[in-house]
Motif scaffolding. Structure first.
Motif, PDB file in Angstrom:
ATOM      1  N   VAL A  91       0.722  -1.185   0.021  1.00  0.00           N
ATOM      2  CA  VAL A  91       0.005  -0.032  -0.065  1.00  0.00           C
ATOM      3  C   VAL A  91       0.844   1.314   0.193  1.00  0.00           C
ATOM      4  N   LEU A  92       1.823   1.385   0.929  1.00  0.00           N
ATOM      5  CA  LEU A  92       2.874   2.186   0.809  1.00  0.00           C
ATOM      6  C   LEU A  92       3.259   2.605  -0.421  1.00  0.00           C
ATOM      7  N   LEU A  93       3.738   1.641  -1.022  1.00  0.00           N
ATOM      8  CA  LEU A  93       4.585   1.857  -2.520  1.00  0.00           C
ATOM      9  C   LEU A  93       3.375   2.246  -3.544  1.00  0.00           C
ATOM     10  N   GLU A  94       2.342   1.834  -3.532  1.00  0.00           N
ATOM     11  CA  GLU A  94       1.214   2.318  -4.160  1.00  0.00           C
ATOM     12  C   GLU A  94       0.860   3.677  -4.067  1.00  0.00           C
ATOM     13  N   ALA A  95       0.976   4.091  -2.817  1.00  0.00           N
ATOM     14  CA  ALA A  95       0.566   5.571  -2.513  1.00  0.00           C
ATOM     15  C   ALA A  95       1.606   6.405  -2.906  1.00  0.00           C
ATOM     16  N   GLY A  96       2.733   6.075  -3.308  1.00  0.00           N
ATOM     17  CA  GLY A  96       3.688   6.917  -3.875  1.00  0.00           C
ATOM     18  C   GLY A  96       5.142   7.045  -3.222  1.00  0.00           C
ATOM     19  N   VAL A  97       5.308   6.097  -2.115  1.00  0.00           N
ATOM     20  CA  VAL A  97       6.729   5.926  -1.748  1.00  0.00           C
ATOM     21  C   VAL A  97       7.450   5.167  -2.818  1.00  0.00           C
ATOM     22  N   HIS A  98       8.745   5.863  -2.920  1.00  0.00           N
ATOM     23  CA  HIS A  98       9.484   5.531  -4.217  1.00  0.00           C
ATOM     24  C   HIS A  98      10.074   4.106  -4.190  1.00  0.00           C
ATOM     25  N   ASP A  99      10.676   3.652  -3.131  1.00  0.00           N
ATOM     26  CA  ASP A  99      11.337   2.674  -3.316  1.00  0.00           C
ATOM     27  C   ASP A  99      11.069   1.731  -1.992  1.00  0.00           C
ATOM     28  N   GLN A 100      11.060   0.273  -2.195  1.00  0.00           N
ATOM     29  CA  GLN A 100      10.968  -0.489  -0.935  1.00  0.00           C
ATOM     30  C   GLN A 100      12.092  -0.165  -0.215  1.00  0.00           C
ATOM     31  N   ARG A 101      13.205   0.224  -0.402  1.00  0.00           N
ATOM     32  CA  ARG A 101      14.397   0.306   0.298  1.00  0.00           C
ATOM     33  C   ARG A 101      14.288   1.618   1.405  1.00  0.00           C
ATOM     34  N   ASP A 102      12.990   2.481   1.073  1.00  0.00           N
ATOM     35  CA  ASP A 102      12.474   3.764   1.909  1.00  0.00           C
ATOM     36  C   ASP A 102      11.858   3.163   3.061  1.00  0.00           C
ATOM     37  N   ILE A 103      11.344   1.832   3.032  1.00  0.00           N
ATOM     38  CA  ILE A 103      10.617   1.257   4.211  1.00  0.00           C
ATOM     39  C   ILE A 103      11.384   0.216   5.003  1.00  0.00           C
ATOM     40  N   GLU A 104      11.779   0.660   6.163  1.00  0.00           N
ATOM     41  CA  GLU A 104      12.465  -0.240   7.140  1.00  0.00           C
ATOM     42  C   GLU A 104      11.650  -1.238   7.816  1.00  0.00           C
ATOM     43  N   HIS A 105      11.600  -2.398   7.701  1.00  0.00           N
ATOM     44  CA  HIS A 105      10.644  -3.319   8.725  1.00  0.00           C
ATOM     45  C   HIS A 105      11.529  -4.152   9.754  1.00  0.00           C
ATOM     46  N   VAL A 106      10.949  -4.011  11.165  1.00  0.00           N
ATOM     47  CA  VAL A 106      11.225  -4.524  12.001  1.00  0.00           C
ATOM     48  C   VAL A 106      10.271  -5.185  12.813  1.00  0.00           C
ATOM     49  N   ARG A 119      16.696   5.358  17.172  1.00  0.00           N
ATOM     50  CA  ARG A 119      17.976   6.153  17.876  1.00  0.00           C
ATOM     51  C   ARG A 119      19.140   6.330  16.854  1.00  0.00           C
ATOM     52  N   ARG A 120      18.954   5.684  15.661  1.00  0.00           N
ATOM     53  CA  ARG A 120      19.789   5.633  14.628  1.00  0.00           C
ATOM     54  C   ARG A 120      19.758   6.697  13.406  1.00  0.00           C
ATOM     55  N   SER A 121      18.246   6.844  13.128  1.00  0.00           N
ATOM     56  CA  SER A 121      17.524   7.282  12.079  1.00  0.00           C
ATOM     57  C   SER A 121      16.594   8.268  12.303  1.00  0.00           C
ATOM     58  N   LYS A 122      16.364   9.212  11.347  1.00  0.00           N
ATOM     59  CA  LYS A 122      14.933  10.169  11.434  1.00  0.00           C
ATOM     60  C   LYS A 122      14.148   9.671  10.450  1.00  0.00           C
ATOM     61  N   PHE A 123      12.850   9.217  10.764  1.00  0.00           N
ATOM     62  CA  PHE A 123      11.925   8.768  10.044  1.00  0.00           C
ATOM     63  C   PHE A 123      10.690   9.654   9.677  1.00  0.00           C
ATOM     64  N   ASP A 124      10.288   9.972   8.784  1.00  0.00           N
ATOM     65  CA  ASP A 124       9.141  10.565   8.044  1.00  0.00           C
ATOM     66  C   ASP A 124       7.857  10.036   8.875  1.00  0.00           C
ATOM     67  N   LEU A 125       7.695   8.757   8.903  1.00  0.00           N
ATOM     68  CA  LEU A 125       6.465   8.202   9.521  1.00  0.00           C
ATOM     69  C   LEU A 125       6.758   6.850  10.141  1.00  0.00           C
ATOM     70  N   LEU A 126       6.188   6.602  11.287  1.00  0.00           N
ATOM     71  CA  LEU A 126       6.310   5.310  12.120  1.00  0.00           C
ATOM     72  C   LEU A 126       5.035   4.832  12.067  1.00  0.00           C
ATOM     73  N   ILE A 127       4.855   3.330  11.303  1.00  0.00           N
ATOM     74  CA  ILE A 127       3.677   2.485  11.492  1.00  0.00           C
ATOM     75  C   ILE A 127       3.898   1.452  12.630  1.00  0.00           C
ATOM     76  N   LEU A 128       3.103   1.600  13.767  1.00  0.00           N
ATOM     77  CA  LEU A 128       3.484   0.857  14.757  1.00  0.00           C
ATOM     78  C   LEU A 128       2.336  -0.060  15.089  1.00  0.00           C
ATOM     79  N   ASP A 129       2.629  -1.303  14.713  1.00  0.00           N
ATOM     80  CA  ASP A 129       1.648  -2.394  15.426  1.00  0.00           C
ATOM     81  C   ASP A 129       1.396  -2.333  16.848  1.00  0.00           C
ATOM     82  N   LEU A 130       0.432  -2.448  17.202  1.00  0.00           N
ATOM     83  CA  LEU A 130       0.181  -2.440  18.799  1.00  0.00           C
ATOM     84  C   LEU A 130       0.368  -3.872  19.508  1.00  0.00           C
ATOM     85  N   VAL A 131       0.344  -4.847  18.848  1.00  0.00           N
ATOM     86  CA  VAL A 131       0.616  -6.046  19.712  1.00  0.00           C
ATOM     87  C   VAL A 131       1.967  -6.672  18.995  1.00  0.00           C
ATOM     88  N   ILE A 132       3.035  -6.389  19.596  1.00  0.00           N
ATOM     89  CA  ILE A 132       4.590  -6.714  19.188  1.00  0.00           C
ATOM     90  C   ILE A 132       5.156  -7.256  20.524  1.00  0.00           C
TER      91      ILE A 132
END
Length: 407
Positions: free
Chosen positions: A19-34, A45-58
């Motif tokens: 969905v993020l890529l379809e919405a206009g995020v340019h590259d999969q490498r712009d999305i860091e998944h943990v 602590r390492r990087s500045k992110f424009d958006l944090l998408i946070l699952d509540l049950v982790i």
């Protein structure tokens, strides 16, 4: 644009990334998944992110089981502990209603949003796409040096009683016109509680309804570039949940005519499938402040020169449905509840204002729709409280805007 996606469900993470890529995020490498809170904290602590998408049950770490409050605790660490580089925006995402309820206070405190993840619905997709468009337009506006014009544009469905109620407030109104535009606009000024000079413009559409409200919203957004687009006026309330004269702040707004008709045993059946647009967290906060201010609401009711309803004036924040026509039908709200069981009000314009403002070029305005209950959309529908509803809704809208710009 850099995005951090925190989710231990890899299938869900792939859906969100798509969905993020379809919405206009340019590259999969712009999305860091943990997949866990520890790795997310390291990334933040390492990087500045424009958006944090946070699952509540982790889980806390890769080897732990998921915790119902894992996302909420990570959010508290981000806000309360040193060393974190705060993301620009945060979205909570969960399939679990109990996790959402338990985390609402923490997300509201930071003016962030929680989205319900449901593969049977496209609502979560629409809301993520809307947030990505907002981030992109904000970046573009900063780059291009785009500026706002006026502070508030008020869209009214009709000249009477809605626009008349707005112009009854002392803003040193001056009539103004735009070349080749038949609409008459009224511009005014006020001094906020910090002493800053603020600007307002107001106008009424030629007709009631979604299309007319949408057209006027687009014109006012393009002509005046407002920070906030407001709408006040009248609506029908849900009997039992509202009283005549109550003020309703739309959150969310949707078009109740959006859906699909299909053939059923007894004829055609309608399955609603609306896109519901929420009130911004910042404006929701000032709406809650006014809702809790009993002295203001009581004083406003007593200031009305006519005969107000017998009940105390209350301001309620809740779902408001819009449609091409409002029926005088005792079962109407039961049908609307199929799309949102907590629906409080129905009228003909709000969704047009929300949807149009969301799609305008930058700088984009926030939307605040405030309407007074003048009837219950049932067989006893009558018009005696329309002037009162227009009066109190305009005053509440302007009070919220005053507090919004004075914080």
């Amino acid at each position: 644009m850099k995005i951090l996606l925190v989710d231990d469900d890899n299938d869900k993470a792939r859906d969100v990334s798509r969905v993020l890529l379809e919405a206009g995020v340019h590259d999969q490498r712009d999305i860091e998944h943990v997949t866990n809170a520890y790795d997310a904290a390291q990334a933040l602590r390492r990087s500045k992110f424009d958006l944090l998408i946070l699952d509540l049950v982790i889980p806390n770490t890769k080897t732990d089981d998921p915790k119902a409050d894992g996302g909420k605790l990570l959010l508290r660490d981000i806000n309360g502990r040193p060393g974190f580089i705060h993301p620009t925006y945060i979205i909570g995402l969960t399939s679990f209603d109990d996790a959402r309820e338990n985390s609402t206070i923490d997300f509201n405190r930071g003016l962030w949003t929680i989205i319900k993840f449901d593969r049977s619905s496209s609502d979560w997709i629409d809301m993520i796409r809307s947030r990505i468009r907002y981030i992109q337009s904000s970046e573009a506006a900063t780059t291009a040096g785009a500026n706002y014009g006026v502070d508030l544009a008020v869209v009214c469905a009709l000249r009477e009683p809605e626009l008349r109620a707005v112009l009854g407030h002392d803003y040193d109104w001056q009539k103004t016109e735009k070349p080749l535009d038949p609409t008459i606009y009224w511009k005014g000024t006020w001094q906020d509680r910090k002493g800053n000079l603020r600007t307002i413009v107001a106008a009424s559409a030629g007709n009631m309804g979604l299309v007319a409200a949408s057209s006027l919203t687009a014109k006012m957004a393009m002509h005046f570039r407002p920070r906030v687009i407001g709408m006040c006026g009248i609506c029908a309330g849900r009997e039992g949940d509202t009283e005549l004269g109550d003020v309703i702040v739309a959150n969310p707004s949707w078009d109740y005519g959006s859906g699909k008709f299909s053939n059923g045993d007894g004829g055609s059946d309608f399955a609603p499938h609306p896109t519901q647009i929420p009130l911004s967290p910042t404006l929701r906060r000032v709406a809650e402040m006014v809702a809790d201010d009993g002295s203001f609401l009581d004083s406003l009711r007593r200031s009305y020169s006519g005969s107000p309803p017998k009940t105390a004036l209350k301001l309620r924040i809740g779902p408001m449905a819009s449609g091409a026509a409002v029926r005088a039908d005792d079962s109407f709200f039961e049908e609307l509840a199929k799309a949102n069981r907590k629906v409080l009000a129905v009228e003909m314009e709000a969704y047009g204002v929300f949807a149009t403002a969301n799609e305008m070029p930058s700088p984009r305005a926030d939307v605040l729709v405030v309407k007074g209950v003048s009837d219950f959309a049932n067989s006893n529908k009558e018009d005696s409280f329309q002037d009162y509803a227009a009066y109190v809704s305009s005053a509440c809208l302007l009070e919220m805007i005053e507090r919004h710009f004075s914080e």
